[in-house]
Design an enzyme around this catalytic site. Sequence first.
Site, PDB file in Angstrom:
ATOM      1  N   ALA A 140       0.850  -1.197   0.000  1.00  0.00           N
ATOM      2  CA  ALA A 140       0.000   0.000   0.000  1.00  0.00           C
ATOM      3  C   ALA A 140       0.883   1.244   0.000  1.00  0.00           C
ATOM      4  O   ALA A 140       2.095   1.158   0.186  1.00  0.00           O
ATOM      5  CB  ALA A 140      -0.893   0.015   1.233  1.00  0.00           C
ATOM      6  N   LYS A 141       0.312   2.375  -0.232  1.00  0.00           N
ATOM      7  CA  LYS A 141       1.001   3.655  -0.065  1.00  0.00           C
ATOM      8  C   LYS A 141      -0.051   4.739   0.023  1.00  0.00           C
ATOM      9  O   LYS A 141      -1.138   4.603  -0.554  1.00  0.00           O
ATOM     10  CB  LYS A 141       1.917   3.938  -1.273  1.00  0.00           C
ATOM     11  CG  LYS A 141       3.051   4.858  -0.948  1.00  0.00           C
ATOM     12  CD  LYS A 141       4.153   4.091  -0.233  1.00  0.00           C
ATOM     13  CE  LYS A 141       5.394   4.881  -0.048  1.00  0.00           C
ATOM     14  NZ  LYS A 141       6.494   3.998   0.386  1.00  0.00           N
ATOM     15  N   GLY A 142       0.274   5.800   0.743  1.00  0.00           N
ATOM     16  CA  GLY A 142      -0.673   6.898   0.845  1.00  0.00           C
ATOM     17  C   GLY A 142       0.050   8.216   0.912  1.00  0.00           C
ATOM     18  O   GLY A 142       1.282   8.265   0.932  1.00  0.00           O
TER      19      GLY A 142
END
Length: 430
Positions: free
Chosen positions: A119-121
């Site tokens: 994931a990444k944000g």
Amino acid sequence: MKSNKKKEKEIREGGYMEFSLTEMVQEQVEKAFSCTDIPEYVQNILKCPKLILEVNFPVRMDDGHVECFKGFRCQYDNALGPTKGGVRYHPEVSKEEVTALAAWMTWKCALVDLPYGGAKGGVACDPTQLSETELERITRRYTTEIMPILGPHLDIPAPDVFTTSKTMAWMMDTFSMFKGYTEPAIVTGKPEVLGGSLGRKQATGRGVAIATRELYKNLGKKLKGATVAVQGFGNVGSHAAFFLEEMGAEIVAVSDSSCGLIDYDGLHLEDLTECIEKHQCLIQFSKMKPCERDEVLYQDVDILIPAALENQIREDNADNIQADVVAEGANGPTTPAADEILEKKGVHVIPDILANSGGVIVSHLEWAQALSGLRWEEEEINQRLEKRLVSVFDKVWKKAEEKKISLRTAAYVVAIERIAEVYSYRGLFP
Ligand code: NAD
């Protein structure tokens, strides 16, 4: 789609240096797909992100006015477990960027055999222009907005560019407030007093050094006396430098965003760290004359560690690299066209998803400690990191030999084959 070589040329001529990270990761993965026989449906699953959440939220600034910020969280694939990845605060954060970075996290976690998807944000903002109280309010509101897709068994954030252990403490506190109980397993990279793991700060740099040592061993070379240049003397670069020095190498060139420093008699790392602690940049180092920061990339050294940003070794400058080994501390420092040039020159590149995986390996240990309520000694953490990296390096090396491919493609093949195997057991519904 334009060929990447052509696109790199256009980008250069237009003076716009940013190369699409999505295209970079896609090209790397396509190359690996062609070396495997995984089913087409799995390839198709892995070509697109599973979920992207885009949020737009208001925050009251210190002077009383209200500003709106855009935030993102991408969960790329969760076949192996909850998704894991950093949160970035930067003006250029976009849906496209977090998607590419989430894909890289997916391959990295699969490669090093963690029970995680990727994931990444991030939030599009300029943290250098924000006060600490504004950053705290942005963090708390962003956490609230993405809360439906967060959880210790769902998606676990960590620090990334311009976010720190303090940011993680605010995220953990916000999540815990809403749940009504303290949930330390919701983030990693926390301050130690909140359950942050010992050894986490040094883990990525330690991993870069271990991977470099393993490559040297496999090449039948000795690290003692090998010369090293480090681009980006930040967390990853400085720790990699210290560990490589401990292993007998000599650090002769370093840079940060302010300048480069080169001394073939060897740099004194403690003095450099002291300068950074005092002035936050190397240009204030009074003991020697600084040079242009990019000169560090082109030194006649044995090992180059790009540990700053993506897109640093490109088609236009790859020929100037003189090192025999490039160990990628940063994510995506080498473009695909540059990769081809380095390969032709016989440069050994330890790919980012392998070289900088020490951070997520220890993040996993932090999460496991939070879930179990146990606290492990630093020695145990370091031993576990060492054991895992050595075994993964060996797996990638053997795959590269078996298929006669680069270490980068081999690393992707190992990662993709693991995810494909998991899909084959999990099956499809209904
Ligand atoms: P950091 O902010 O601590 O350090 C980055 C360093 O790079 C700073 O010294 C900065 O001045 C320097 N820099 C920026 N632009 C530069 C340029 N053009 N030339 C030379 N130096 C430049 O960040 P970090 O945590 O060390 O991360 C560095 C890279 O490693 C990033 O790509 C990050 O995504 C990646 N990474 C970090 C971790 C981690 O655990 N910190 C894990 C995996 C990957």
